[in-house]
Design an enzyme around this catalytic site. Structure first.
Site, PDB file in Angstrom:
ATOM      1  N   THR A  13       0.833  -1.201   0.000  1.00  0.00           N
ATOM      2  CA  THR A  13       0.000   0.000   0.000  1.00  0.00           C
ATOM      3  C   THR A  13       0.870   1.255   0.000  1.00  0.00           C
ATOM      4  O   THR A  13       1.991   1.252   0.509  1.00  0.00           O
ATOM      5  CB  THR A  13      -0.950   0.019   1.210  1.00  0.00           C
ATOM      6  OG1 THR A  13      -0.198   0.248   2.414  1.00  0.00           O
ATOM      7  CG2 THR A  13      -1.712  -1.281   1.337  1.00  0.00           C
ATOM      8  N   GLY A  14       0.360   2.318  -0.599  1.00  0.00           N
ATOM      9  CA  GLY A  14       1.122   3.563  -0.645  1.00  0.00           C
ATOM     10  C   GLY A  14       2.463   3.392  -1.298  1.00  0.00           C
ATOM     11  O   GLY A  14       3.482   3.872  -0.791  1.00  0.00           O
ATOM     12  N   GLY A  18       8.625   6.784  -2.746  1.00  0.00           N
ATOM     13  CA  GLY A  18       9.272   6.651  -1.437  1.00  0.00           C
ATOM     14  C   GLY A  18       9.577   5.230  -1.003  1.00  0.00           C
ATOM     15  O   GLY A  18       9.939   4.367  -1.812  1.00  0.00           O
ATOM     16  N   ILE A  19       9.423   4.992   0.286  1.00  0.00           N
ATOM     17  CA  ILE A  19       9.717   3.684   0.862  1.00  0.00           C
ATOM     18  C   ILE A  19       8.857   2.605   0.226  1.00  0.00           C
ATOM     19  O   ILE A  19       9.320   1.512  -0.077  1.00  0.00           O
ATOM     20  CB  ILE A  19       9.514   3.717   2.392  1.00  0.00           C
ATOM     21  CG1 ILE A  19      10.593   4.579   3.062  1.00  0.00           C
ATOM     22  CG2 ILE A  19       9.542   2.302   2.974  1.00  0.00           C
ATOM     23  CD1 ILE A  19      10.372   4.798   4.542  1.00  0.00           C
ATOM     24  N   SER A 141       7.524   3.381  12.645  1.00  0.00           N
ATOM     25  CA  SER A 141       8.550   4.424  12.653  1.00  0.00           C
ATOM     26  C   SER A 141       9.213   4.465  14.014  1.00  0.00           C
ATOM     27  O   SER A 141       8.604   4.083  15.021  1.00  0.00           O
ATOM     28  CB  SER A 141       7.920   5.783  12.350  1.00  0.00           C
ATOM     29  OG  SER A 141       8.819   6.841  12.618  1.00  0.00           O
ATOM     30  N   TYR A 154       1.044  11.897  14.387  1.00  0.00           N
ATOM     31  CA  TYR A 154       1.798  10.925  13.592  1.00  0.00           C
ATOM     32  C   TYR A 154       2.429   9.868  14.495  1.00  0.00           C
ATOM     33  O   TYR A 154       2.305   8.666  14.258  1.00  0.00           O
ATOM     34  CB  TYR A 154       2.870  11.646  12.788  1.00  0.00           C
ATOM     35  CG  TYR A 154       3.845  10.721  12.093  1.00  0.00           C
ATOM     36  CD1 TYR A 154       3.477  10.011  10.967  1.00  0.00           C
ATOM     37  CD2 TYR A 154       5.145  10.553  12.582  1.00  0.00           C
ATOM     38  CE1 TYR A 154       4.365   9.163  10.325  1.00  0.00           C
ATOM     39  CE2 TYR A 154       6.044   9.711  11.948  1.00  0.00           C
ATOM     40  CZ  TYR A 154       5.647   9.019  10.819  1.00  0.00           C
ATOM     41  OH  TYR A 154       6.536   8.170  10.198  1.00  0.00           O
TER      42      TYR A 154
END
Length: 264
Positions: A13-14, A18-19, A141, A154
């Protein structure tokens, strides 16, 4: 050690940048049929082109939808009703302390960063358990452990992912399905580089230099003394998704250069 994922399907997903894009590329390189997701069709199409430029024979499918909504999750599951590997990478970040973050912002953080992974896991876990093989990874994270007061919402969502990952791993005990979290630190992703671009221009530096300076100034416990690359994070995720990682589950695996000052 050669990681071989031919015959496996992976949903990331996403993953249009980026990552997530680095993870999708790494899984495709190992032979997995890889499903790329992003909110915009042009970004998804671009991601597929970038993967195929690196892995010419990659088997890649793109699905454009917003997984911060239930309808978005349903759209992905309709296109890909089963998967062997699920990487819950989608999420966003931004500044905001307890006084400046409005209710609507808290709700959006929760829906995108937390509920997307809950809904996707709920959609695929039973099938994995029935087939007696599966890999689920939540991209958390270091901010989920060392909560940043200036990015509170976040950080909260990243802590939530750690709890959910551990609980799902225990639920799936003895099923052949592993569930883990991976914790990057500040990373040289497109989003992070763009966020500091104005500062870089003002200081006459590259965005990479600004991010590396940020790590040194604000993450004093960092051992590598720089930001990580998206590929460094992806390498850990690809391993966790591999058959070789069959005894790693319920874990919070750090790829943050030693920022979290703990030996456990």
């Amino acid at each position: 050690m050669k990681i071989e994922l031919t015959g496996k399907t992976a949903v990331v997903t996403g993953s249009s940048s980026g990552i997530g894009l680095a993870i999708a590329s790494g899984l495709a390189e190992c032979g997995a049929r890889t499903i790329v997701n992003g909110r915009k069709q042009d970004a998804v199409d671009s991601a597929i082109e970038r993967i195929k430029s690196r892995v010419p024979n990659a088997d890649v499918l793109g699905i454009a939808c917003d997984l911060g909504t239930l309808s978005g999750v349903e759209a992905v599951v309709k296109e890909a009703p089963e998967t062997d590997i699920l990487v819950n990478n989608m999420g966003f970040f931004g500044p905001g302390d307890i006084l400046s973050t409005a209710d609507a912002d808290w709700e959006r953080y929760f829906q995108v960063n937390v509920m997307s992974g809950v809904r996707m896991t709920r959609a695929y876990l039973a099938g994995m358990m029935k087939r007696r093989w599966g890999r689920i990874v939540f991209i958390s994270s270091e901010s989920g452990v060392a909560i940043p007061p200036d990015m509170l919402a976040y950080g909260f969502t990243k802590t939530a992912q750690l709890s959910i990952s551990r609980g799902v791993a225990k639920f799936a005990a003895n099923s052949g399905v592993t569930v883990n979290s991976v914790l990057p630190g500040p990373t040289l992703s497109e989003g992070a580089l763009e966020m500091v671009s104005a500062t870089a221009k003002a200081e006459g530096k590259t965005s990479e230099q600004v991010l590396n300076d940020f790590v040194v100034k604000t993450r004093g416990s960092s051992i590598i003394r720089r930001a990580t690359t998206t590929e460094e994070v992806a390498n850990m995720v690809v391993y966790v998704c591999s058959p070789q990682a069959s005894a790693t589950t319920g874990a919070a695996l750090r790829v943050e250069g030693g920022i979290v000052d703990s030996i456990s």
